[in-house]
Design an enzyme around this catalytic site. Structure first.
Site, PDB file in Angstrom:
ATOM      1  N   SER A  49       0.836  -1.322   0.012  1.00 39.12           N
ATOM      2  CA  SER A  49      -0.004   0.031  -0.022  1.00 39.12           C
ATOM      3  C   SER A  49       0.717   1.337   0.080  1.00 39.12           C
ATOM      4  O   SER A  49       0.424   2.176  -0.476  1.00 39.12           O
ATOM      5  CB  SER A  49      -1.029   0.061   1.185  1.00 39.12           C
ATOM      6  N   CYS A  79      -6.844  -6.510   0.227  1.00 45.18           N
ATOM      7  CA  CYS A  79      -5.770  -6.342   1.124  1.00 45.18           C
ATOM      8  C   CYS A  79      -4.949  -4.843   1.099  1.00 45.18           C
ATOM      9  O   CYS A  79      -5.750  -4.036   1.392  1.00 45.18           O
ATOM     10  CB  CYS A  79      -4.720  -7.492   0.600  1.00 45.18           C
ATOM     11  N   ARG A 106      -2.619  -2.664   9.486  1.00 42.80           N
ATOM     12  CA  ARG A 106      -1.707  -3.288   8.423  1.00 42.80           C
ATOM     13  C   ARG A 106      -0.859  -4.453   9.028  1.00 42.80           C
ATOM     14  O   ARG A 106      -0.682  -4.290  10.332  1.00 42.80           O
ATOM     15  CB  ARG A 106      -0.655  -2.135   7.963  1.00 42.80           C
ATOM     16  N   ILE A 135      -2.203 -12.745   3.110  1.00 40.02           N
ATOM     17  CA  ILE A 135      -0.740 -12.966   2.898  1.00 40.02           C
ATOM     18  C   ILE A 135      -0.282 -11.434   3.397  1.00 40.02           C
ATOM     19  O   ILE A 135      -0.726 -10.156   2.994  1.00 40.02           O
ATOM     20  CB  ILE A 135      -0.553 -12.687   1.364  1.00 40.02           C
ATOM     21  N   HIS A 171      -7.239 -12.476  -0.618  1.00 43.52           N
ATOM     22  CA  HIS A 171      -7.174 -12.218  -1.947  1.00 43.52           C
ATOM     23  C   HIS A 171      -7.804 -13.202  -2.823  1.00 43.52           C
ATOM     24  O   HIS A 171      -7.395 -14.310  -3.248  1.00 43.52           O
ATOM     25  CB  HIS A 171      -5.580 -12.383  -2.230  1.00 43.52           C
ATOM     26  N   GLU A 173      -8.335 -13.197  -5.858  1.00 40.58           N
ATOM     27  CA  GLU A 173      -7.902 -13.438  -7.411  1.00 40.58           C
ATOM     28  C   GLU A 173      -6.623 -14.420  -7.187  1.00 40.58           C
ATOM     29  O   GLU A 173      -6.182 -14.989  -8.270  1.00 40.58           O
ATOM     30  CB  GLU A 173      -7.038 -12.173  -7.701  1.00 40.58           C
TER      31      GLU A 173
HETATM   32  N1  LIG Z   1      -0.921  -8.819   0.314  1.00 42.36           N
HETATM   33  C1  LIG Z   1      -0.912  -7.448   0.434  1.00 42.36           C
HETATM   34  O1  LIG Z   1      -1.510  -6.587  -0.021  1.00 42.36           O
HETATM   35  C2  LIG Z   1      -0.319  -6.891   1.646  1.00 42.36           C
HETATM   36  C3  LIG Z   1      -0.422  -5.486   2.001  1.00 42.36           C
HETATM   37  C4  LIG Z   1       0.808  -5.000   2.731  1.00 42.36           C
HETATM   38  N2  LIG Z   1       1.146  -5.629   4.003  1.00 42.36           N
HETATM   39  C5  LIG Z   1       0.619  -3.543   3.187  1.00 42.36           C
HETATM   40  O2  LIG Z   1       0.469  -3.277   4.233  1.00 42.36           O
HETATM   41  O3  LIG Z   1       0.424  -2.722   2.321  1.00 42.36           O
END
Ligand SMILES: NC(=O)CC[C@H](N)C(=O)O
Length: 192
Positions: A49, A79, A106, A135, A171, A173
């Protein structure tokens, strides 16, 4: 056939493109402001992000995307995409699109090694179990009264909707299950 944009600045955008096309709709990699005029909905993919947030500024697309979403463009953040949508990010000053009345944490489950998959029924989305891939995932630690809770995993909020905005910590996808992509297409078709 609908035209679904997938924000293609960084992260797992190809996988969303494949899922949208699998459902028989046109998928467009979004990198330019003018492309936002010609889509029926947009997906913000997983990734980092902080990186996507910076690239939204670098590519000059952030303000136009905020306006489109506020004017009702259906959007789904997965995510990192959920983090981009959030009004607040726990223990972090930087925020990005600030369009959804949620506060997210996060890396809420820990590091990559703490990634996991669960299969659960998501009431109102499907009767069958849906595989959910987490993830380095966030989850929602607070949300406004105008936000509809769609699903919790182990008590943590991982899927919500607020009018034209959908956000999932996981996710879809990265699985072969199109349920959530179908749900989002139904939002685009105003069937939901
Ligand atoms: N799989 C993901 O999109 C991980 C997000 C990522 N850990 C973040 O904080 O931006």
């Amino acid at each position: 056939m609908k035209k679904i944009g997938v924000l293609a600045l960084q992260g797992a955008f190809k996988e969303h493109i494949n899922m949208v096309e699998l459902l028989g709709h046109e998928a467009i990699e979004i990198r330019k402001v003018e492309q936002l005029e010609d889509i029926d909905g947009i997906i913000l993919p997983g990734g980092e992000s902080t990186v996507i947030g910076k690239l939204l500024d670098d590519f000059g697309i952030k303000e136009a995307l905020i306006d489109k979403i506020k004017c009702g463009l259906p959007v789904w953040g997965t995510c990192a995409g959920m983090i981009l949508l959030a009004n607040e990010i726990d223990n972090q000053e930087d925020v990005y699109l600030r369009v959804m009345n949620i506060k997210v944490k996060r890396n809420a489950y820990g590091s990559q090694l703490d990634s996991f998959i669960v299969k659960e029924v998501v009431k109102g989305v499907s009767e069958k179990e849906i595989p959910m891939v987490f993830i380095r995932a966030p989850y929602i630690v607070d949300m406004g009264d105008d936000v509809e809770l769609l699903h919790r995993v182990d008590g943590n909020i991982v899927a919500v909707r607020q009018k034209n905005m959908l956000a999932t910590s996981f996710h879809p996808e990265l699985t072969d299950d199109t349920t959530f992509h179908e749900y989002f297409i139904n939002m685009v078709n105003k069937k939901l």
